[in-house]
Scaffold this active site. Structure first.
Site, PDB file in Angstrom:
ATOM      1  N   HIS A   1       0.821  -1.219   0.000  1.00 28.59           N
ATOM      2  CA  HIS A   1       0.000   0.000   0.000  1.00 28.59           C
ATOM      3  C   HIS A   1       0.854   1.268   0.000  1.00 28.59           C
ATOM      4  CE1 HIS A   1      -3.582  -2.332   0.434  1.00 28.59           C
ATOM      5  NE2 HIS A   1      -3.292  -2.762   1.639  1.00 28.59           N
TER       6      HIS A   1
ATOM      7  N   ASP B   1      -2.806 -10.657  -2.457  1.00 23.23           N
ATOM      8  CA  ASP B   1      -3.315 -10.226  -1.163  1.00 23.23           C
ATOM      9  C   ASP B   1      -4.818  -9.967  -1.243  1.00 23.23           C
ATOM     10  OD1 ASP B   1      -2.023  -8.886   1.552  1.00 23.23           O
ATOM     11  OD2 ASP B   1      -3.845  -7.845   0.944  1.00 23.23           O
TER      12      ASP B   1
END
Length: 337
Positions: free
Chosen positions: A158, A193
């Site tokens: 992220h 993910d």
């Protein structure tokens, strides 16, 4: 196969994060290391520590002002009268092309996307060690290893070039991919993910030498909300070199594998010399986030499909949070490589 891990990564130990406005215990805790390392060793991997590679691998994909921010912000923050123990932003700019603030509070808002990446006294050292872990695993692949597992925490996918978010500070998968570019003209990053790898996408969105692919829960009502939609294909030179495959809520093994086959076919068409697998185990049916329903055996099937590409690969740990089967999920994945 080797598992690369640095004990320094334990220095990041966040106390909480905000979720829907509520203060909750932060799930990205050092105990994750214990569970995952035990599982990797149980699967027959050999543990090694990464070399200290300095800042060069990080600076290859992150901006200087951001690196400087992460290195110094906690000490600066603690000089503010009444400041919290951890750096938590309370203001964000409405654009990224405005003035760069001089204050610690302003810079925290500029460089932190959300409240899920609190910075404590040990965060910078832990994040740098996590980056070195990914870089070292990529180095093993460059030295001829078929695959290497980087046990990275805090995770990284992220994190943008100048923006932390979602428990992430340095983009470990991006660092590994950039390192592999020293030998291979084309490198693919496959992110499996639960959450879309928005930082990784943003980092390489305008490039054609690194193909970014993400299979994840549909972000229309799920983090990271603003990124990860199917129409995001890259821009400029990178147009067509980003692929998102968002999945409906509660998708299980078969749905995930169907999307994965699409991802692998597209990666094969890109003809990369090496692969980075951004490995999240939080798509598991019993993970605390509980958005997808992949089973423990499903992670083995995912790994077998990825291995069928026959590419040298650096496996970089992303999400996957403390639950009874966390170690079993990793062992299932590693056992099929």
């Amino acid at each position: 196969m080797k598992v690369v891990f640095s004990e320094t990564q334990r220095r990041h130990d966040p106390s909480f994060f905000l979720s829907s406005g509520t203060q909750r215990p932060n799930p990205e805790v050092p105990r994750r290391c214990d569970i995952l390392l035990r599982a990797a060793l149980g699967a027959g991997l050999t543990q090694i520590a990464p070399d200290d590679a300095g800042l060069a691998p990080v600076a290859a994909v992150h901006k200087p002002d951001y690196i400087h921010f992460l290195r110094h912000i906690h000490a600066r923050w603690r000089e503010i009268d009444g400041a919290s123990a951890e750096v938590i932003p309370n203001i964000h700019p409405d654009r990224r092309n405005g003035a760069y603030p001089a204050s610690a509070v302003g810079q925290a808002g500029y460089h932190m996307a959300d409240t899920a990446c609190p910075i404590s006294a040990g965060t910078y050292e832990a994040a740098l060690a996590s980056a070195h872990t990914a870089y070292h695993a990529a180095g093993l692949v460059l030295d001829g290893e078929r695959a290497a597992y980087a046990l990275c925490r805090p995770p990284g996918h992220h994190a943008f070039a100048d923006l932390a978010g979602g428990f992430c500070f340095f983009n470990n998968s991006g660092i590994a991919a950039q390192a592999l570019r020293s030998r291979y003209d084309r490198v693919a990053i496959l992110d499996v993910d639960l959450h879309h790898g928005n930082g990784t996408q943003g980092m390489f969105y305008g490039r054609s030498d690194i193909f970014t692919v993400s299979v994840h829960a549909d972000p229309i009502r799920f983090y990271p909300f603003f990124w990860g939609h199917a129409d995001e294909r890259g821009e400029g030179e990178g147009l067509g070199y980003n692929l998102n495959l968002p999945l409906p809520r509660k998708t299980g093994d078969e749905g995930f594998l169907t999307a994965l086959d699409v991802a692998l076919d597209r990666i094969a068409a890109f003809a990369p010399g090496a692969l980075v697998v951004a490995l999240g185990l939080d798509a598991f049916e019993g993970d605390p986030f509980q958005e997808l329903t992949v089973t423990t055996k499903g992670f083995g099937r995912i790994a077998a499909r990825i291995a069928s590409l026959g590419l040298p690969m650096a496996i970089v740990q992303e999400g996957g949070y403390v639950c009874d089967a966390l170690g079993d999920n990793l062992a299932s994945f590693l056992g099929e490589l």
